[in-house]
Motif scaffolding. Structure first.
Motif, mmCIF file in Angstrom:
data_model
loop_
_atom_site.group_PDB
_atom_site.id
_atom_site.type_symbol
_atom_site.label_atom_id
_atom_site.label_comp_id
_atom_site.label_asym_id
_atom_site.label_seq_id
_atom_site.Cartn_x
_atom_site.Cartn_y
_atom_site.Cartn_z
ATOM 1 N N ALA A 95 12.440 -17.292 62.922
ATOM 2 C CA ALA A 95 13.080 -17.305 64.242
ATOM 3 C C ALA A 95 12.704 -16.052 65.025
ATOM 4 O O ALA A 95 12.795 -14.931 64.506
ATOM 5 N N THR A 96 12.295 -16.239 66.278
ATOM 6 C CA THR A 96 11.899 -15.121 67.122
ATOM 7 C C THR A 96 13.093 -14.604 67.907
ATOM 8 O O THR A 96 13.795 -15.366 68.581
ATOM 9 N N LYS A 97 13.331 -13.301 67.811
ATOM 10 C CA LYS A 97 14.441 -12.651 68.508
ATOM 11 C C LYS A 97 13.877 -11.581 69.441
ATOM 12 O O LYS A 97 12.981 -10.831 69.066
ATOM 13 N N PRO A 98 14.410 -11.482 70.672
ATOM 14 C CA PRO A 98 13.938 -10.430 71.578
ATOM 15 C C PRO A 98 14.372 -9.050 71.097
ATOM 16 O O PRO A 98 15.446 -8.892 70.516
ATOM 17 N N LEU A 99 13.526 -8.075 71.350
ATOM 18 C CA LEU A 99 13.848 -6.684 71.055
ATOM 19 C C LEU A 99 14.049 -5.943 72.372
ATOM 20 O O LEU A 99 13.117 -5.851 73.184
ATOM 21 N N ASN A 100 15.237 -5.444 72.584
ATOM 22 C CA ASN A 100 15.518 -4.675 73.787
ATOM 23 C C ASN A 100 15.024 -3.241 73.597
ATOM 24 O O ASN A 100 15.286 -2.622 72.567
ATOM 25 N N THR A 101 14.328 -2.705 74.605
ATOM 26 C CA THR A 101 13.765 -1.352 74.493
ATOM 27 C C THR A 101 14.058 -0.551 75.759
ATOM 28 O O THR A 101 13.153 -0.180 76.496
ATOM 29 N N PRO A 102 15.315 -0.262 76.030
ATOM 30 C CA PRO A 102 15.654 0.396 77.300
ATOM 31 C C PRO A 102 15.011 1.762 77.496
ATOM 32 O O PRO A 102 14.467 2.036 78.560
ATOM 33 N N SER A 103 15.039 2.612 76.493
ATOM 34 C CA SER A 103 14.523 3.966 76.680
ATOM 35 C C SER A 103 13.012 3.971 76.846
ATOM 36 O O SER A 103 12.463 4.690 77.671
ATOM 37 N N ALA A 104 12.305 3.158 76.059
ATOM 38 C CA ALA A 104 10.846 3.134 76.136
ATOM 39 C C ALA A 104 10.369 2.542 77.453
ATOM 40 O O ALA A 104 9.333 2.934 77.981
ATOM 41 N N GLN A 105 11.128 1.565 78.000
ATOM 42 C CA GLN A 105 10.716 0.940 79.246
ATOM 43 C C GLN A 105 10.878 1.898 80.425
ATOM 44 O O GLN A 105 10.075 1.903 81.339
ATOM 45 N N GLN A 106 11.924 2.704 80.413
ATOM 46 C CA GLN A 106 12.232 3.541 81.567
ATOM 47 C C GLN A 106 11.245 4.696 81.728
ATOM 48 O O GLN A 106 10.670 4.882 82.791
ATOM 49 N N SER A 107 11.052 5.476 80.678
ATOM 50 C CA SER A 107 10.202 6.662 80.828
ATOM 51 C C SER A 107 9.190 6.817 79.715
ATOM 52 O O SER A 107 8.332 7.693 79.787
ATOM 53 N N GLY A 108 9.253 5.995 78.694
ATOM 54 C CA GLY A 108 8.326 6.119 77.581
ATOM 55 C C GLY A 108 8.884 6.993 76.479
ATOM 56 O O GLY A 108 9.661 7.917 76.717
#
Length: 280
Positions: free
Chosen positions: A133-146
């Motif tokens: 089963a494929t589950k999304p991975l949330n990546t808030p910190s990496a998306q905002q500034s790396g």
């Protein structure tokens, strides 16, 4: 437990040896390089017990204090950050990057100077596959500034530098209270000068009619590096600082095989330690 695709480790050793750590090779022709250095960035993965872990690589930036003039294209912002040119952006399965396999993310020229940090920027298309089963991975910190990684290295004009981003999947995936998953990348930036590599091949008993994947771990008081064997039993632990280590090989539980241990594995600077064939 994920089984890797049939990848011949020994066939890629030469290609990835330069990424086994930090490499600097001077050719004494700084007058011809116009104040630039070559920078290579590769990505690999410490093992994790998932079917797949996909990360969406968008960009790599460095924070640099330049020295003099350079012919390198690229804008440097007010805080000293610049994007590397020709980054191989894409979605990569981290669990295909074990057993010594690495993914080239960038091979480019940068201005000579002092680099304090590297920043890995991920997009939104990150996911984990668990029991099919494929589950999304949330990546808030990496998306905002790396994700910022401390580098703190002076890059000399006319020299070549190679860095390895070693993901730790098990520590990077965090379960949330509502049954979701967050990606909080834990990465070992291998900038060790004179790092080495440890390679070998596991051999299973002739009467055991199954493919056996094993977890190989190299450890001392300050460093732990691990990887899975590939479908042929080959393994490679790259970016290993020089020193003496203990090695353990843990076969998958269903094989019924016991854990193999070896002590006093010596790793020398800029050399490959070949342990040969190891019978489990």
């Amino acid at each position: 437990m994920k089984y890797l695709k049939n990848v011949s480790i020994r066939a890629v050793m030469i290609a990835i040896l330069v990424s086994a750590g930090f490499v600097s090779c001077s050719d004494d022709d700084s007058e011809d390089n116009n104040g630039s250095a070559n920078l290579t960035v590769r990505m690999t993965d410490a093992p994790g017990d998932y079917d797949a872990v996909f990360v969406d690589v968008k960009d790599i930036k460095i924070q640099i204090e330049t020295e003099g003039e350079s012919n390198v294209d690229g804008e440097i912002d007010s805080e000293g950050w610049m994007s590397l040119s020709n980054v191989n952006a894409g979605i990569y399965d981290l669990l295909e990057l074990t057993g010594g396999v690495s993914q080239l993310l960038a091979d480019t020229e940068v201005p000579a100077g002092y680099v304090s940090q590297m920043r890995l920027i991920l997009g939104s298309e990150n996911s984990v596959v668990i029991n099919g089963a494929t589950k999304p991975l949330n990546t808030p910190s990496a998306q905002q500034s790396g994700l910022k990684l401390q580098l703190n290295k002076k890059l000399e004009a006319g020299e070549n530098y190679s860095f390895l981003l070693d993901f730790d999947v098990d520590q990077s995936i965090v379960t949330t209270g509502n049954g979701g998953y967050n990606l909080k990348p834990v990465i070992r930036l291998n900038a060790e000068e004179n790092a080495g590599m440890v390679v070998g091949k596991t051999i299973i008993p002739a009467g055991l009619e199954m493919n056996v994947q094993s977890l190989v771990k190299l450890q001392n008081s300050s460093v732990t590096i691990s990887a899975y064997t590939d479908a042929e039993g080959n393994f490679a632990l790259n970016g290993v600082p020089a020193g003496t280590y203990d090695l353990t090989i843990t076969p998958q539980v269903s094989s019924g095989l016991t854990v193999y241990s070896m002590t006093d594995v010596k790793v020398k600077p800029n050399e490959t330690t070949d342990l040969g064939e190891i019978e489990l």
